[in-house]
Design a protein around this motif. Structure first.
Motif, mmCIF file in Angstrom:
data_model
loop_
_atom_site.group_PDB
_atom_site.id
_atom_site.type_symbol
_atom_site.label_atom_id
_atom_site.label_comp_id
_atom_site.label_asym_id
_atom_site.label_seq_id
_atom_site.Cartn_x
_atom_site.Cartn_y
_atom_site.Cartn_z
ATOM 1 N N PHE A 59 20.694 -47.182 -9.300
ATOM 2 C CA PHE A 59 21.133 -47.943 -8.127
ATOM 3 C C PHE A 59 21.666 -47.005 -7.044
ATOM 4 O O PHE A 59 21.248 -47.072 -5.886
ATOM 5 N N TYR A 60 22.592 -46.130 -7.409
ATOM 6 C CA TYR A 60 23.191 -45.237 -6.416
ATOM 7 C C TYR A 60 22.160 -44.267 -5.841
ATOM 8 O O TYR A 60 22.179 -43.978 -4.646
ATOM 9 N N SER A 61 21.263 -43.796 -6.676
ATOM 10 C CA SER A 61 20.206 -42.908 -6.197
ATOM 11 C C SER A 61 19.320 -43.625 -5.179
ATOM 12 O O SER A 61 18.957 -43.060 -4.148
ATOM 13 N N LYS A 62 18.988 -44.862 -5.458
ATOM 14 C CA LYS A 62 18.163 -45.673 -4.550
ATOM 15 C C LYS A 62 18.796 -45.788 -3.164
ATOM 16 O O LYS A 62 18.097 -45.848 -2.155
ATOM 17 N N TYR A 63 20.129 -45.791 -3.115
ATOM 18 C CA TYR A 63 20.834 -45.947 -1.842
ATOM 19 C C TYR A 63 21.331 -44.624 -1.269
ATOM 20 O O TYR A 63 22.243 -44.595 -0.442
ATOM 21 N N GLY A 64 20.699 -43.529 -1.684
ATOM 22 C CA GLY A 64 20.915 -42.252 -1.012
ATOM 23 C C GLY A 64 21.983 -41.351 -1.584
ATOM 24 O O GLY A 64 22.262 -40.297 -1.018
ATOM 25 N N PHE A 65 22.591 -41.712 -2.688
ATOM 26 C CA PHE A 65 23.574 -40.823 -3.314
ATOM 27 C C PHE A 65 22.841 -39.747 -4.093
ATOM 28 O O PHE A 65 21.863 -40.017 -4.783
ATOM 29 N N LYS A 66 23.333 -38.514 -3.960
ATOM 30 C CA LYS A 66 22.711 -37.364 -4.616
ATOM 31 C C LYS A 66 23.719 -36.718 -5.573
ATOM 32 O O LYS A 66 24.881 -36.533 -5.216
ATOM 33 N N PRO A 67 23.277 -36.345 -6.768
ATOM 34 C CA PRO A 67 24.177 -35.649 -7.697
ATOM 35 C C PRO A 67 24.595 -34.293 -7.124
ATOM 36 O O PRO A 67 23.780 -33.607 -6.500
ATOM 37 N N PHE A 68 25.872 -33.933 -7.330
ATOM 38 C CA PHE A 68 26.319 -32.610 -6.891
ATOM 39 C C PHE A 68 27.121 -31.887 -7.971
ATOM 40 O O PHE A 68 27.385 -30.694 -7.853
ATOM 41 N N ASP A 69 27.496 -32.588 -9.042
ATOM 42 C CA ASP A 69 28.291 -31.959 -10.091
ATOM 43 C C ASP A 69 28.283 -32.875 -11.315
ATOM 44 O O ASP A 69 27.877 -34.033 -11.227
ATOM 45 N N MET A 70 28.737 -32.335 -12.427
ATOM 46 C CA MET A 70 28.949 -33.163 -13.608
ATOM 47 C C MET A 70 30.174 -32.656 -14.337
ATOM 48 O O MET A 70 30.557 -31.495 -14.218
#
Length: 160
Positions: free
Chosen positions: A129-140
């Motif tokens: 869901f978040y990826s679909k709305y433009g959120f990109k992973p930056f850390d874990m």
């Protein structure tokens, strides 16, 4: 179909019914203990910005909730938090409406340029869901709770 307003004390009991199990509540906040109580929400919301509920326009019932918080360890670092949608309204556009409202409040009310969120690796629906709305992973981050290890994916989105 939906509208929004600030959280009111009369909304708390309804929000407490949204998480259907320990795992769902963990996704909302690892600091919460199942079952969710009004005191837990009140304790966390005192340090939050824009606590917001989404309403069904016809029934006027609360169908979703979220807020924004500041990470004091980083200058101007704001996070979307405590995102939860009523089981009855999942897959019906409430989450999308909630996300759009919260991003608008972050940008226009709080003047946030970049918002972050944490999504657990086992929450594949949330990650998609978040990826679909433009959120990109930056850390874990790896977190241990009761001898179990959890991976949390940190994601962000530019607002300006």
């Amino acid at each position: 179909m939906y509208s929004q307003r600030s959280l009111e004390s009369r909304d708390l009991e309804t929000i407490c019914m949204f998480p259907q199990c320990e795992e769902e509540l963990f996704y909302v906040s690892p600091r919460f203990v199942y079952p969710l109580t009004t005191d837990q929400i009140l304790n966390i919301v005192k340090d939050r910005f824009e606590p917001t509920v989404i309403l069904n326009n016809v029934t006027k019932e609360v169908v979703a909730y979220a807020n924004i918080y500041k990470d004091d360890s980083e200058e101007s670092s704001f996070w979307l938090g405590n995102v939860i949608v009523s089981p009855k309204y999942r897959g019906k556009g409430a989450a999308q409406y909630l996300l759009n409202v919260m991003l608008d409040k972050a940008k226009n009310n709080l003047r946030i340029e970049r918002i972050k969120l944490a999504c657990h690796s086992t929450n594949s629906r949330g990650l998609a869901f978040y990826s679909k709305y433009g959120f990109k992973p930056f850390d874990m981050k790896v977190t241990s709770i009761d001898a179990k290890k959890f991976i949390t994916i940190h994601m962000s989105k530019e607002l300006f």
